[in-house]
Motif scaffolding. Structure first.
Motif, PDB file in Angstrom:
ATOM      1  N   ARG A 327       0.831  -1.194   0.000  1.00 49.02           N
ATOM      2  CA  ARG A 327       0.000   0.000   0.000  1.00 49.02           C
ATOM      3  C   ARG A 327       0.876   1.258   0.000  1.00 49.02           C
ATOM      4  O   ARG A 327       0.589   2.231  -0.698  1.00 49.02           O
ATOM      5  CB  ARG A 327      -0.929  -0.045   1.221  1.00 49.02           C
ATOM      6  N   ASP A 331       0.864   4.332  -2.569  1.00 48.58           N
ATOM      7  CA  ASP A 331       0.735   5.705  -2.069  1.00 48.58           C
ATOM      8  C   ASP A 331       1.899   6.569  -2.550  1.00 48.58           C
ATOM      9  O   ASP A 331       1.709   7.732  -2.915  1.00 48.58           O
ATOM     10  CB  ASP A 331       0.715   5.721  -0.534  1.00 48.58           C
ATOM     11  N   LEU A 389      -7.468 -12.758  -6.837  1.00 51.54           N
ATOM     12  CA  LEU A 389      -7.671 -11.477  -7.537  1.00 51.54           C
ATOM     13  C   LEU A 389      -8.004 -11.826  -8.976  1.00 51.54           C
ATOM     14  O   LEU A 389      -7.166 -11.775  -9.867  1.00 51.54           O
ATOM     15  CB  LEU A 389      -6.415 -10.606  -7.452  1.00 51.54           C
ATOM     16  N   LYS A 390      -9.208 -12.198  -9.191  1.00 49.38           N
ATOM     17  CA  LYS A 390      -9.604 -12.821 -10.456  1.00 49.38           C
ATOM     18  C   LYS A 390      -9.455 -11.853 -11.633  1.00 49.38           C
ATOM     19  O   LYS A 390      -9.662 -10.656 -11.506  1.00 49.38           O
ATOM     20  CB  LYS A 390     -11.030 -13.322 -10.352  1.00 49.38           C
ATOM     21  N   CYS A 391      -9.135 -12.424 -12.763  1.00 48.54           N
ATOM     22  CA  CYS A 391      -8.889 -11.607 -13.952  1.00 48.54           C
ATOM     23  C   CYS A 391      -9.242 -12.417 -15.196  1.00 48.54           C
ATOM     24  O   CYS A 391      -8.878 -13.586 -15.296  1.00 48.54           O
ATOM     25  CB  CYS A 391      -7.420 -11.204 -13.984  1.00 48.54           C
ATOM     26  N   GLN A 399       2.780  -7.479 -14.712  1.00 50.72           N
ATOM     27  CA  GLN A 399       1.436  -6.914 -14.517  1.00 50.72           C
ATOM     28  C   GLN A 399       0.823  -7.432 -13.218  1.00 50.72           C
ATOM     29  O   GLN A 399       0.187  -6.693 -12.468  1.00 50.72           O
ATOM     30  CB  GLN A 399       0.521  -7.292 -15.687  1.00 50.72           C
ATOM     31  N   GLU A 402       2.333  -5.600 -10.269  1.00 52.22           N
ATOM     32  CA  GLU A 402       1.800  -4.249 -10.106  1.00 52.22           C
ATOM     33  C   GLU A 402       0.403  -4.306  -9.489  1.00 52.22           C
ATOM     34  O   GLU A 402       0.068  -3.547  -8.573  1.00 52.22           O
ATOM     35  CB  GLU A 402       1.756  -3.524 -11.461  1.00 52.22           C
ATOM     36  N   ARG A 403      -0.400  -5.241  -9.981  1.00 52.67           N
ATOM     37  CA  ARG A 403      -1.762  -5.383  -9.476  1.00 52.67           C
ATOM     38  C   ARG A 403      -1.768  -5.763  -7.991  1.00 52.67           C
ATOM     39  O   ARG A 403      -2.592  -5.292  -7.201  1.00 52.67           O
ATOM     40  CB  ARG A 403      -2.456  -6.462 -10.317  1.00 52.67           C
ATOM     41  N   TYR A 406      -1.381  -2.787  -5.776  1.00 52.87           N
ATOM     42  CA  TYR A 406      -2.588  -1.978  -5.580  1.00 52.87           C
ATOM     43  C   TYR A 406      -3.711  -2.730  -4.862  1.00 52.87           C
ATOM     44  O   TYR A 406      -4.491  -2.123  -4.142  1.00 52.87           O
ATOM     45  CB  TYR A 406      -3.111  -1.462  -6.935  1.00 52.87           C
ATOM     46  N   LEU A 407      -3.818  -4.018  -5.076  1.00 59.79           N
ATOM     47  CA  LEU A 407      -5.042  -4.717  -4.677  1.00 59.79           C
ATOM     48  C   LEU A 407      -4.888  -5.758  -3.574  1.00 59.79           C
ATOM     49  O   LEU A 407      -5.883  -6.223  -3.031  1.00 59.79           O
ATOM     50  CB  LEU A 407      -5.662  -5.416  -5.895  1.00 59.79           C
ATOM     51  N   ASP A 409      -3.956  -7.970  -0.109  1.00 59.62           N
ATOM     52  CA  ASP A 409      -3.852  -7.844   1.338  1.00 59.62           C
ATOM     53  C   ASP A 409      -3.155  -9.102   1.838  1.00 59.62           C
ATOM     54  O   ASP A 409      -2.586  -9.855   1.034  1.00 59.62           O
ATOM     55  CB  ASP A 409      -5.227  -7.610   1.982  1.00 59.62           C
ATOM     56  N   GLU A 410      -3.201  -9.362   3.139  1.00 57.16           N
ATOM     57  CA  GLU A 410      -2.400 -10.464   3.668  1.00 57.16           C
ATOM     58  C   GLU A 410      -2.867 -11.831   3.156  1.00 57.16           C
ATOM     59  O   GLU A 410      -2.114 -12.807   3.237  1.00 57.16           O
ATOM     60  CB  GLU A 410      -2.373 -10.428   5.201  1.00 57.16           C
ATOM     61  N   ARG A 411      -4.071 -11.882   2.584  1.00 55.59           N
ATOM     62  CA  ARG A 411      -4.533 -13.176   2.077  1.00 55.59           C
ATOM     63  C   ARG A 411      -3.690 -13.681   0.904  1.00 55.59           C
ATOM     64  O   ARG A 411      -3.684 -14.856   0.588  1.00 55.59           O
ATOM     65  CB  ARG A 411      -6.006 -13.074   1.636  1.00 55.59           C
TER      66      ARG A 411
ATOM     67  N   SER B  73     -11.342  -5.364 -15.227  1.00 56.54           N
ATOM     68  CA  SER B  73     -10.386  -6.420 -15.589  1.00 56.54           C
ATOM     69  C   SER B  73      -8.937  -5.940 -15.615  1.00 56.54           C
ATOM     70  O   SER B  73      -8.026  -6.758 -15.551  1.00 56.54           O
ATOM     71  CB  SER B  73     -10.748  -6.976 -16.959  1.00 56.54           C
ATOM     72  N   ARG B  75      -7.751  -3.223 -13.661  1.00 55.89           N
ATOM     73  CA  ARG B  75      -7.490  -2.269 -12.577  1.00 55.89           C
ATOM     74  C   ARG B  75      -6.137  -2.564 -11.926  1.00 55.89           C
ATOM     75  O   ARG B  75      -5.700  -3.709 -11.863  1.00 55.89           O
ATOM     76  CB  ARG B  75      -8.615  -2.317 -11.548  1.00 55.89           C
ATOM     77  N   GLY B  76      -5.498  -1.493 -11.476  1.00 57.25           N
ATOM     78  CA  GLY B  76      -4.221  -1.647 -10.773  1.00 57.25           C
ATOM     79  C   GLY B  76      -3.056  -2.015 -11.675  1.00 57.25           C
ATOM     80  O   GLY B  76      -2.041  -2.512 -11.214  1.00 57.25           O
ATOM     81  N   MET B  77      -3.197  -1.758 -12.974  1.00 61.86           N
ATOM     82  CA  MET B  77      -2.093  -2.067 -13.897  1.00 61.86           C
ATOM     83  C   MET B  77      -1.898  -0.907 -14.872  1.00 61.86           C
ATOM     84  O   MET B  77      -2.817  -0.163 -15.147  1.00 61.86           O
ATOM     85  CB  MET B  77      -2.398  -3.336 -14.677  1.00 61.86           C
ATOM     86  N   ILE B 110     -16.869 -11.618 -13.144  1.00 62.06           N
ATOM     87  CA  ILE B 110     -15.942 -11.300 -12.045  1.00 62.06           C
ATOM     88  C   ILE B 110     -16.311  -9.954 -11.410  1.00 62.06           C
ATOM     89  O   ILE B 110     -16.399  -9.821 -10.186  1.00 62.06           O
ATOM     90  CB  ILE B 110     -14.485 -11.244 -12.568  1.00 62.06           C
ATOM     91  N   SER B 321      -8.142   1.978  -8.704  1.00 60.90           N
ATOM     92  CA  SER B 321      -7.914   0.523  -8.664  1.00 60.90           C
ATOM     93  C   SER B 321      -8.885  -0.178  -7.732  1.00 60.90           C
ATOM     94  O   SER B 321      -9.162  -1.358  -7.887  1.00 60.90           O
ATOM     95  CB  SER B 321      -6.482   0.224  -8.210  1.00 60.90           C
ATOM     96  N   ARG B 411     -14.410  -8.487   3.802  1.00 60.40           N
ATOM     97  CA  ARG B 411     -14.621  -9.457   4.883  1.00 60.40           C
ATOM     98  C   ARG B 411     -15.431  -8.879   6.036  1.00 60.40           C
ATOM     99  O   ARG B 411     -16.009  -9.609   6.822  1.00 60.40           O
ATOM    100  CB  ARG B 411     -13.268  -9.960   5.411  1.00 60.40           C
TER     101      ARG B 411
END
Lengths: 427, 427
Positions: A327, A331, A389-391, A399, A402-403, A406-407, A409-411, B73, B75-77, B110, B321, B411
């Motif tokens: 994050r 930022d 993080l489905k795509c 790519q 980079e994603r 931005y997207l 978390d700890e999962r 699809s 985002r964040g890239m 998605i 994102s 969550r």
């Protein structure tokens, strides 16, 4: 000699402008040290275990150069204030609670559990002024396997009675007691000298801390040029100083070969201060989320990089709300774009490659050869599974990385290694 | 007449400066409409079911006033670019893929799954120019129970062959076909007229769209004053216009009582444009994350609020994102602090209370009486369980809400209601 290899989609920084990607590469580890990355498994490593992470991404661990562990409990709250008012109304009362060991046990327990699960493998951490609570923090951190530096905070003026050391002597003596007890006590946690900031420390205390720093050969961490009000105050307190950093320098606590030093923020550092930081080899901890939350401004990171000043990233919990250095990377990029647009179009925004460098090699260098998979580096690695993080598209590894920044978390963090030691691995 | 009540820690906006908190309150719902909030359960409601959420927090659903579903699809890239280059290299090629229905099925699947789980209950969404793919999106959204407005995009110039309508006539005819098919087809999804932005639409197309807007009494969404390059381009394309918004206004597509309109961004709107927006009752979709990512700048939201211009928040997927409007709230506060520090100290930063207002009542008002629990409002509610955001302190409900805004993800969302209908509830 213990050897193993991690296999997967390997990414690491090959300088500010390049993220090196090796698909289905092997990352070699020997006695906790990287043996480099290769596409073919070396013949003479045939007896080494290979841990195959498949399509998962393997990156160097991230370094958080600046955070306050006791403030983790109040992150994301009370964010309508600026620095000095926020310290007085939110932070000091919270830190005072760590006089209570039950509270410290509970609060640091939550902090350390979350740190364990995140992508950070190295961190420089402010505790509070309290010795017993700081011991609890260090014990807990030691057990995680993370490599950290922890500072008992020094502060003997300009804070409320509930959170101020009696005088310089008491602060210095406590520091020595703390160092004698903890200097070599832990494998993973090391002490770092931590004068809170100039307004919190009398001249006498600063002089004593310099003696201690020299005697114990300690690294130092503090705050610099975060907020205009703070800077004006320092000028009043140290009228002889040329600039804020010069006040630290006057006490011998501003870098140099024998005094590795992190200064957090450096948002409003002018040319003279930047030049001094360059000269003394200061590490700047850039903390963009905190600098937004406290209305502090945007540090000229491009300027720092142009001048070859050392820079890493900091979450600055709880000026920052998120302990994720991913994050912080996003930022850092985002605020650099605003700075470019609103303040100075000659300073180009940070790229993703540069943010990744800062989060890995930039900050890692404070810990030595850390933050890369090049041969000879301590092997800190984080394994990332971005399946959820489905795509709909096939993405390149870069790519995906980079994603994740931005997207995620700890999962997404499924395994973590520090100096070659596996901290956890989720199948 | 269907009655029920939700019980829990209820929070909603009582104006820009106040979040009203009722601990262990009852939120009454009758035929999908709020009957208000009370501490004592009304005697004449004794036969209504009470769903007790205990210590969980219940807030109005959040409204996303601006997002592009087909861009979810990617985002964040590709975030190293500015608006116009980003459109050409990242966005237009991606949107072109939605000519392929299999791709649309997969990608929108998605998107819609994630929307269902988030805190957003209302959204204004750009699709692409393709009718069949837009139908797939609308079908999928309908099934979620979210209340949305979806726009088939109009664009007949200044984009590559793969993503441009043949001419104004074809674009207009397609729009009519789409409207005839979808105007009353769905209970939850309604069409909204969506000229992409001035550079994408010929004068002829804009004139035809005005006829269509008037004939079908449609709301409108588009983009305004996002980027200096874009603004200069509009000035070239419409040399007779006084300012960017005046170009829309010249075609009758800039608000007014019969033409409710959302304009996204409005970062660089000057006095004349702001006054026109106020006069025409435009809703501004403030999209702070996108405005950082594309180096666009920071919209003067305080100025908008002072002028009583309508404002809501937008994720602007995929300029932004994150589809979380909680995240957008935090971003809005954070960038307003930077704007105050760096651009104009006369415009105070947004407070948490104001950001919460924008996310609920501010944006919700585009959908009618939406975004509050006051009596007469459609009952959209989100139930939040922050147990896993561990904390050593007892927090007030309002502190917990602020923390959720900074730290939560899907969550924490354990139940969701739209217009009184339960979309899901996790025990």
């Amino acid at each position: 000699m213990k050897r193993f290899a991690l296999k997967g989609q390997i990414c690491y920084s090959a300088g500010l402008d390049e993220i090196r990607v090796m698909r289905q590469g092997y990352l070699l580890c020997e006695d906790g040290i990287s043996g480099g990355v290769c596409l073919e498994f070396p013949e003479d490593w045939c007896e080494a275990e290979v841990r195959d992470y498949g399509n998962r991404i393997i990156i160097p661990g991230l370094t958080d150069l600046h955070m306050h562990a006791p403030q983790y409990s109040i992150r994301g709250m009370g964010m309508n204030l600026e620095l000095l008012e926020w310290l007085n109304t939110q932070i000091f009362p919270e830190e005072a609670k760590y006089a209570d060991l039950e509270y410290a046990e509970r609060a640091y327990g939550i902090f350390v559990e979350d740190m364990k699960r995140g992508a950070t493998t190295r961190a420089c951490i402010f505790a509070t002024l309290h010795l017993p609570a700081t011991r609890i923090l260090m014990e807990k951190l030691e057990q995680t396997g993370l490599k950290t530096m922890v500072g008992k905070v020094n502060m003997d003026r300009n804070s409320p009675d509930i959170l101020r050391e009696q005088d310089a002597n008491r602060s210095a003596e406590d520091t020595v007691i703390w160092l004698e007890e903890n200097l070599d006590r832990y494998q993973n946690v090391k002490p770092i000298l931590t004068p809170r900031f100039i307004p919190s420390c009398t001249d006498e205390l600063m002089a004593r801390l310099k003696q201690i720093q020299a005697a114990y050969q300690l690294p130092v961490q503090s705050h610099l040029s975060e907020n205009p009000g703070e800077i004006g105050w320092v000028q009043e307190l140290c009228p002889e100083s040329e600039f804020y950093g010069d006040a630290y320098d006057g006490f011998g606590l501003f870098g140099g070969a024998d005094c590795p030093t992190i200064m957090a923020h450096c948002i409003h550092s002018g040319e003279a201060e930047q030049n001094r930081m360059k000269e003394r080899g200061i590490w700047i901890a850039h903390c963009p989320e905190s600098n937004m939350n406290l209305s502090s401004g945007i540090a000229p990171v491009r300027d720092f990089l142009n001048k070859r000043i050392r820079v890493g990233l900091g979450s600055d919990i709880a000026g920052g709300s998120s302990a994720s250095i991913f994050r912080t990377m996003a930022d850092a990029i985002q605020v650099s774009k605003l700075r470019w647009r609103l303040v100075d179009e000659s300073l180009k925004p940070l790229t993703f490659e540069e943010a990744f460098y800062l989060a890995t090699k930039g900050g890692g260098s404070f810990f030595g050869k850390v933050g890369s998979f090049e041969p000879g580096y301590e092997l800190d690695a984080v394994v990332l599974d971005d399946t959820e993080l489905k795509c709909p598209n096939c993405l390149t590894v870069k790519q995906r990385l980079e994603r994740i920044c931005y997207l995620s978390d700890e999962r997404q963090i499924v395994a973590k290694y520090v100096a070659g030691k596996e901290l956890f691995s989720i199948n």
